[in-house]
Design an enzyme around this catalytic site. Structure first.
Site, PDB file in Angstrom:
ATOM      1  N   CYS A  83       0.864  -1.185   0.000  1.00 16.02           N
ATOM      2  CA  CYS A  83       0.000   0.000   0.000  1.00 16.02           C
ATOM      3  C   CYS A  83       0.898   1.232   0.000  1.00 16.02           C
ATOM      4  CB  CYS A  83      -0.869  -0.025   1.258  1.00 16.02           C
ATOM      5  SG  CYS A  83      -1.856   1.466   1.502  1.00 16.02           S
TER       6      CYS A  83
ATOM      7  N   CYS B 180      -0.890   3.806  -6.305  1.00 12.18           N
ATOM      8  CA  CYS B 180      -1.799   3.186  -5.338  1.00 12.18           C
ATOM      9  C   CYS B 180      -1.973   1.768  -5.842  1.00 12.18           C
ATOM     10  CB  CYS B 180      -3.137   3.917  -5.300  1.00 12.18           C
ATOM     11  SG  CYS B 180      -4.413   3.037  -4.369  1.00 12.18           S
TER      12      CYS B 180
HETATM   13  N1  DGL Z   1      -4.065   0.615  -1.793  1.00 14.64           N
HETATM   14  C1  DGL Z   1      -3.716   1.792  -1.110  1.00 14.64           C
HETATM   15  C2  DGL Z   1      -2.497   2.466  -1.706  1.00 14.64           C
HETATM   16  O1  DGL Z   1      -1.681   1.818  -2.343  1.00 14.64           O
HETATM   17  C3  DGL Z   1      -4.697   2.770  -0.563  1.00 14.64           C
HETATM   18  C4  DGL Z   1      -6.144   2.804  -0.897  1.00 14.64           C
HETATM   19  C5  DGL Z   1      -6.945   3.512   0.183  1.00 14.64           C
HETATM   20  O2  DGL Z   1      -7.194   2.866   1.200  1.00 14.64           O
HETATM   21  O3  DGL Z   1      -7.277   4.710   0.040  1.00 14.64           O
HETATM   22  O4  DGL Z   1      -2.283   3.631  -1.538  1.00 14.64           O
END
Ligand code: DGL
Length: 282
Positions: A93, A207
Protein backbone atom coordinates in the site's frame (compact mmCIF):
# COMPACT_ATOMS: atom_id res chain seq x y z
CA UNK A 1 48.96 -20.23 11.22
CA UNK A 2 47.20 -17.51 9.27
CA UNK A 3 43.50 -17.91 9.37
CA UNK A 4 41.40 -17.50 6.27
CA UNK A 5 38.29 -15.66 7.34
CA UNK A 6 36.51 -16.29 4.06
CA UNK A 7 36.37 -20.00 4.77
CA UNK A 8 35.98 -19.85 8.54
CA UNK A 9 33.13 -22.07 9.72
CA UNK A 10 30.03 -20.12 10.68
CA UNK A 11 29.32 -19.93 14.39
CA UNK A 12 25.88 -19.78 15.97
CA UNK A 13 26.37 -16.03 16.31
CA UNK A 14 27.13 -15.42 12.64
CA UNK A 15 24.74 -17.95 11.11
CA UNK A 16 21.43 -16.52 9.91
CA UNK A 17 18.60 -17.90 12.05
CA UNK A 18 16.77 -20.70 10.25
CA UNK A 19 13.35 -19.60 9.12
CA UNK A 20 10.45 -21.97 9.81
CA UNK A 21 9.48 -23.25 6.32
CA UNK A 22 5.78 -22.80 7.20
CA UNK A 23 6.28 -19.16 8.21
CA UNK A 24 4.21 -17.00 5.83
CA UNK A 25 4.92 -13.83 3.93
CA UNK A 26 2.37 -11.30 5.17
CA UNK A 27 1.04 -8.81 2.64
CA UNK A 28 -0.88 -5.87 4.03
CA UNK A 29 -3.15 -3.28 2.42
CA UNK A 30 -6.26 -1.29 3.31
CA UNK A 31 -8.30 -3.39 0.89
CA UNK A 32 -7.90 -5.52 -2.22
CA UNK A 33 -5.23 -3.33 -3.88
CA UNK A 34 -2.37 -5.37 -2.48
CA UNK A 35 -3.59 -8.33 -4.53
CA UNK A 36 -1.83 -6.66 -7.47
CA UNK A 37 1.42 -7.10 -5.54
CA UNK A 38 0.51 -10.63 -4.44
CA UNK A 39 0.03 -11.60 -8.08
CA UNK A 40 3.68 -10.66 -8.77
CA UNK A 41 4.93 -12.35 -5.57
CA UNK A 42 3.26 -15.57 -6.72
CA UNK A 43 5.23 -15.42 -9.98
CA UNK A 44 8.62 -15.26 -8.27
CA UNK A 45 7.85 -17.30 -5.14
CA UNK A 46 5.13 -19.79 -6.13
CA UNK A 47 5.72 -22.02 -3.09
CA UNK A 48 5.69 -19.32 -0.44
CA UNK A 49 2.90 -19.55 2.15
CA UNK A 50 1.06 -16.22 2.18
CA UNK A 51 -1.30 -14.35 4.45
CA UNK A 52 -3.07 -11.47 2.75
CA UNK A 53 -4.39 -8.92 5.25
CA UNK A 54 -6.83 -6.17 4.28
CA UNK A 55 -7.77 -3.48 6.77
CA UNK A 56 -11.28 -3.25 5.37
CA UNK A 57 -12.53 -1.62 8.58
CA UNK A 58 -10.10 1.24 7.88
CA UNK A 59 -10.66 1.51 4.13
CA UNK A 60 -10.09 3.97 2.55
CA UNK A 61 -6.76 5.14 3.96
CA UNK A 62 -6.40 7.89 1.38
CA UNK A 63 -8.92 10.21 3.03
CA UNK A 64 -7.53 9.74 6.56
CA UNK A 65 -4.95 11.79 8.43
CA UNK A 66 -1.32 10.75 8.76
CA UNK A 67 -1.83 10.06 12.49
CA UNK A 68 -4.85 7.83 11.85
CA UNK A 69 -3.05 5.84 9.17
CA UNK A 70 0.18 5.43 11.15
CA UNK A 71 -1.71 4.28 14.25
CA UNK A 72 -3.80 1.72 12.34
CA UNK A 73 -0.89 0.31 10.35
CA UNK A 74 1.53 0.04 13.27
CA UNK A 75 -1.13 -1.35 15.61
CA UNK A 76 -2.47 -3.95 13.19
CA UNK A 77 0.93 -5.09 11.96
CA UNK A 78 2.13 -5.42 15.57
CA UNK A 79 -0.78 -7.72 16.42
CA UNK A 80 -0.58 -9.64 13.15
CA UNK A 81 3.14 -10.32 13.37
CA UNK A 82 2.74 -11.54 16.95
CA UNK A 83 -0.03 -13.91 15.95
CA UNK A 84 1.23 -15.22 12.60
CA UNK A 85 5.03 -14.91 12.96
CA UNK A 86 5.65 -14.00 9.31
CA UNK A 87 9.16 -14.27 7.85
CA UNK A 88 8.61 -10.94 6.09
CA UNK A 89 5.96 -8.24 5.94
CA UNK A 90 5.16 -6.46 2.68
CA UNK A 91 3.17 -3.26 3.09
CA UNK A 92 1.43 -3.50 -0.28
CA UNK A 93 0.00 0.00 0.00
CA UNK A 94 1.59 3.27 -1.10
CA UNK A 95 -0.42 5.33 1.40
CA UNK A 96 0.62 3.23 4.39
CA UNK A 97 4.22 2.96 3.17
CA UNK A 98 4.84 6.63 2.42
CA UNK A 99 3.49 7.53 5.87
CA UNK A 100 4.37 4.67 8.22
CA UNK A 101 7.17 2.55 6.71
CA UNK A 102 9.95 4.09 8.82
CA UNK A 103 7.94 3.85 12.01
CA UNK A 104 6.90 0.24 11.41
CA UNK A 105 10.51 -0.73 10.63
CA UNK A 106 11.57 0.84 13.92
CA UNK A 107 9.12 -1.16 16.01
CA UNK A 108 8.85 -4.59 14.35
CA UNK A 109 11.62 -7.12 14.32
CA UNK A 110 10.82 -8.61 10.96
CA UNK A 111 12.03 -7.55 7.50
CA UNK A 112 9.59 -5.06 6.00
CA UNK A 113 9.23 -4.28 2.30
CA UNK A 114 7.29 -1.15 1.41
CA UNK A 115 5.60 0.16 -1.71
CA UNK A 116 6.51 3.60 -3.01
CA UNK A 117 5.42 5.47 -6.14
CA UNK A 118 7.32 4.32 -9.24
CA UNK A 119 8.55 7.83 -10.11
CA UNK A 120 12.07 6.67 -10.97
CA UNK A 121 11.07 4.27 -13.79
CA UNK A 122 8.49 6.77 -15.05
CA UNK A 123 11.16 9.48 -15.28
CA UNK A 124 13.29 7.13 -17.37
CA UNK A 125 10.38 6.18 -19.64
CA UNK A 126 8.81 9.53 -20.47
CA UNK A 127 9.63 11.04 -23.84
CA UNK A 128 7.61 14.24 -23.45
CA UNK A 129 8.98 14.89 -19.94
CA UNK A 130 5.48 15.13 -18.46
CA UNK A 131 4.46 12.43 -15.99
CA UNK A 132 1.08 12.01 -14.36
CA UNK A 133 0.84 10.53 -10.87
CA UNK A 134 -2.38 9.03 -9.60
CA UNK A 135 -2.42 8.17 -5.91
CA UNK A 136 -4.61 8.67 -2.90
CA UNK A 137 -5.05 12.15 -1.48
CA UNK A 138 -2.87 11.17 1.49
CA UNK A 139 -0.08 9.79 -0.70
CA UNK A 140 0.25 12.71 -3.09
CA UNK A 141 0.85 15.21 -0.26
CA UNK A 142 3.69 13.20 1.35
CA UNK A 143 7.21 14.58 1.67
CA UNK A 144 8.30 11.08 0.61
CA UNK A 145 6.82 11.79 -2.84
CA UNK A 146 8.48 15.23 -2.93
CA UNK A 147 11.81 13.53 -2.22
CA UNK A 148 11.31 10.96 -5.01
CA UNK A 149 10.38 13.76 -7.40
CA UNK A 150 13.41 15.80 -6.38
CA UNK A 151 15.77 12.83 -6.66
CA UNK A 152 14.55 11.19 -9.86
CA UNK A 153 12.35 13.63 -11.77
CA UNK A 154 13.78 17.08 -11.04
CA UNK A 155 14.08 17.77 -14.77
CA UNK A 156 10.60 16.43 -15.54
CA UNK A 157 7.16 17.80 -14.87
CA UNK A 158 5.24 15.66 -12.38
CA UNK A 159 1.51 16.34 -12.22
CA UNK A 160 -0.28 14.77 -9.25
CA UNK A 161 -3.88 13.89 -8.60
CA UNK A 162 -5.48 12.24 -5.55
CA UNK A 163 -8.16 9.91 -6.86
CA UNK A 164 -10.33 8.30 -4.16
CA UNK A 165 -12.86 7.33 -6.84
CA UNK A 166 -10.36 4.90 -8.34
CA UNK A 167 -10.05 3.05 -5.02
CA UNK A 168 -13.82 2.69 -5.01
CA UNK A 169 -13.79 1.54 -8.65
CA UNK A 170 -11.09 -1.08 -8.01
CA UNK A 171 -12.90 -2.47 -4.94
CA UNK A 172 -16.12 -2.69 -6.97
CA UNK A 173 -14.39 -4.43 -9.86
CA UNK A 174 -12.86 -7.04 -7.57
CA UNK A 175 -16.31 -7.70 -6.10
CA UNK A 176 -17.49 -8.35 -9.66
CA UNK A 177 -19.54 -5.15 -9.85
CA UNK A 178 -19.71 -2.66 -12.68
CA UNK A 179 -17.05 0.06 -12.66
CA UNK A 180 -18.58 3.53 -12.92
CA UNK A 181 -16.94 5.03 -16.03
CA UNK A 182 -17.43 8.55 -14.60
CA UNK A 183 -14.97 7.74 -11.78
CA UNK A 184 -12.31 6.73 -14.29
CA UNK A 185 -12.96 9.65 -16.63
CA UNK A 186 -12.77 12.10 -13.75
CA UNK A 187 -9.29 10.87 -12.74
CA UNK A 188 -7.95 11.11 -16.30
CA UNK A 189 -9.44 14.57 -16.81
CA UNK A 190 -8.05 15.85 -13.51
CA UNK A 191 -4.53 15.16 -14.79
CA UNK A 192 -5.13 16.18 -18.39
CA UNK A 193 -6.60 19.56 -17.34
CA UNK A 194 -3.50 20.63 -15.38
CA UNK A 195 -0.99 22.88 -17.19
CA UNK A 196 1.05 20.59 -19.46
CA UNK A 197 -1.37 17.71 -18.87
CA UNK A 198 -2.05 17.28 -22.57
CA UNK A 199 1.60 16.13 -22.94
CA UNK A 200 1.43 13.33 -20.34
CA UNK A 201 2.80 10.14 -21.87
CA UNK A 202 3.52 8.19 -18.65
CA UNK A 203 1.25 7.71 -15.65
CA UNK A 204 2.45 6.37 -12.30
CA UNK A 205 -0.19 4.24 -10.62
CA UNK A 206 0.86 5.21 -7.09
CA UNK A 207 -1.80 3.19 -5.34
CA UNK A 208 -1.84 -0.59 -5.39
CA UNK A 209 -5.57 -0.56 -6.16
CA UNK A 210 -5.14 1.22 -9.46
CA UNK A 211 -3.60 -1.57 -11.63
CA UNK A 212 -6.93 -3.37 -11.09
CA UNK A 213 -8.54 -0.69 -13.29
CA UNK A 214 -5.62 -0.15 -15.66
CA UNK A 215 -7.62 -1.22 -18.73
CA UNK A 216 -10.35 1.30 -17.92
CA UNK A 217 -7.73 4.02 -17.32
CA UNK A 218 -5.98 3.22 -20.60
CA UNK A 219 -9.26 3.71 -22.41
CA UNK A 220 -9.92 7.02 -20.64
CA UNK A 221 -6.43 8.41 -21.35
CA UNK A 222 -6.40 7.24 -24.94
CA UNK A 223 -3.43 5.91 -26.94
CA UNK A 224 0.18 6.89 -26.29
CA UNK A 225 0.14 6.66 -22.48
CA UNK A 226 2.20 4.08 -20.58
CA UNK A 227 1.23 3.10 -17.04
CA UNK A 228 3.89 2.16 -14.49
CA UNK A 229 3.67 0.74 -11.01
CA UNK A 230 5.99 -1.01 -8.62
CA UNK A 231 4.41 -4.45 -8.12
CA UNK A 232 7.00 -6.51 -10.02
CA UNK A 233 9.90 -4.64 -8.38
CA UNK A 234 8.40 -5.15 -4.93
CA UNK A 235 8.05 -8.87 -5.61
CA UNK A 236 11.71 -9.05 -6.65
CA UNK A 237 12.71 -7.30 -3.42
CA UNK A 238 10.64 -9.80 -1.39
CA UNK A 239 12.43 -12.63 -3.24
CA UNK A 240 15.86 -11.06 -2.58
CA UNK A 241 15.21 -10.70 1.14
CA UNK A 242 14.02 -14.30 1.46
CA UNK A 243 16.63 -15.86 -0.85
CA UNK A 244 17.73 -19.32 0.22
CA UNK A 245 14.81 -19.85 2.61
CA UNK A 246 12.70 -22.99 2.48
CA UNK A 247 8.95 -23.09 2.04
CA UNK A 248 6.47 -25.71 3.21
CA UNK A 249 2.81 -24.82 3.40
CA UNK A 250 1.16 -26.21 6.54
CA UNK A 251 -2.31 -24.89 5.69
CA UNK A 252 -4.10 -23.17 2.82
CA UNK A 253 -3.22 -19.52 2.30
CA UNK A 254 -5.39 -17.15 4.28
CA UNK A 255 -7.07 -13.82 3.53
CA UNK A 256 -7.79 -11.70 6.61
CA UNK A 257 -10.23 -8.80 6.74
CA UNK A 258 -10.57 -6.40 9.64
CA UNK A 259 -14.06 -5.47 10.82
CA UNK A 260 -17.10 -7.57 11.56
CA UNK A 261 -20.06 -9.10 9.78
CA UNK A 262 -20.28 -11.49 6.88
CA UNK A 263 -17.68 -11.12 4.17
CA UNK A 264 -19.03 -10.42 0.68
CA UNK A 265 -19.66 -13.75 -1.06
CA UNK A 266 -17.95 -12.34 -4.15
CA UNK A 267 -14.62 -12.53 -2.28
CA UNK A 268 -14.95 -16.31 -2.01
CA UNK A 269 -15.48 -16.38 -5.76
CA UNK A 270 -12.49 -14.19 -6.64
CA UNK A 271 -9.76 -14.73 -4.06
CA UNK A 272 -8.91 -18.33 -5.05
CA UNK A 273 -7.55 -16.88 -8.31
CA UNK A 274 -4.88 -15.28 -6.09
CA UNK A 275 -4.25 -18.57 -4.26
CA UNK A 276 -6.26 -17.46 -1.20
CA UNK A 277 -8.70 -20.20 -0.30
CA UNK A 278 -9.43 -19.40 3.36
CA UNK A 279 -11.04 -16.18 4.58
CA UNK A 280 -11.30 -14.91 8.15
CA UNK A 281 -12.05 -11.78 10.11
CA UNK A 282 -9.20 -10.30 12.15
N1 DGL B 1 -4.07 0.62 -1.79
C1 DGL B 1 -3.72 1.79 -1.11
C2 DGL B 1 -2.50 2.47 -1.71
O1 DGL B 1 -1.68 1.82 -2.34
C3 DGL B 1 -4.70 2.77 -0.56
C4 DGL B 1 -6.14 2.80 -0.90
C5 DGL B 1 -6.95 3.51 0.18
O2 DGL B 1 -7.19 2.87 1.20
O3 DGL B 1 -7.28 4.71 0.04
O4 DGL B 1 -2.28 3.63 -1.54
Amino acid sequence: MASDITSAPETAATMPARVDPASPILLFDSGVGGLTVLQEVRKVLPDAPVIYAADTAGLPYGTKTEAQIAARVAGLLGRMTERFRPRLVCIACNTASTIALGMVRDVLEVPIVGTVPAIKPAAMLTKTGVIGLLGTQATIRQAYVDRLEHEFAADRRLLRHGAPGLVEAAEAKLRGERVDPALIRHAAEALRSQPGGDRIDTVVLACTHFPLVEDELAEAFGPGVTFVHGAAGIARQVARLTAGQEYARSSADLALFTGSGNLPSSYAARLPAYGLTRMERF
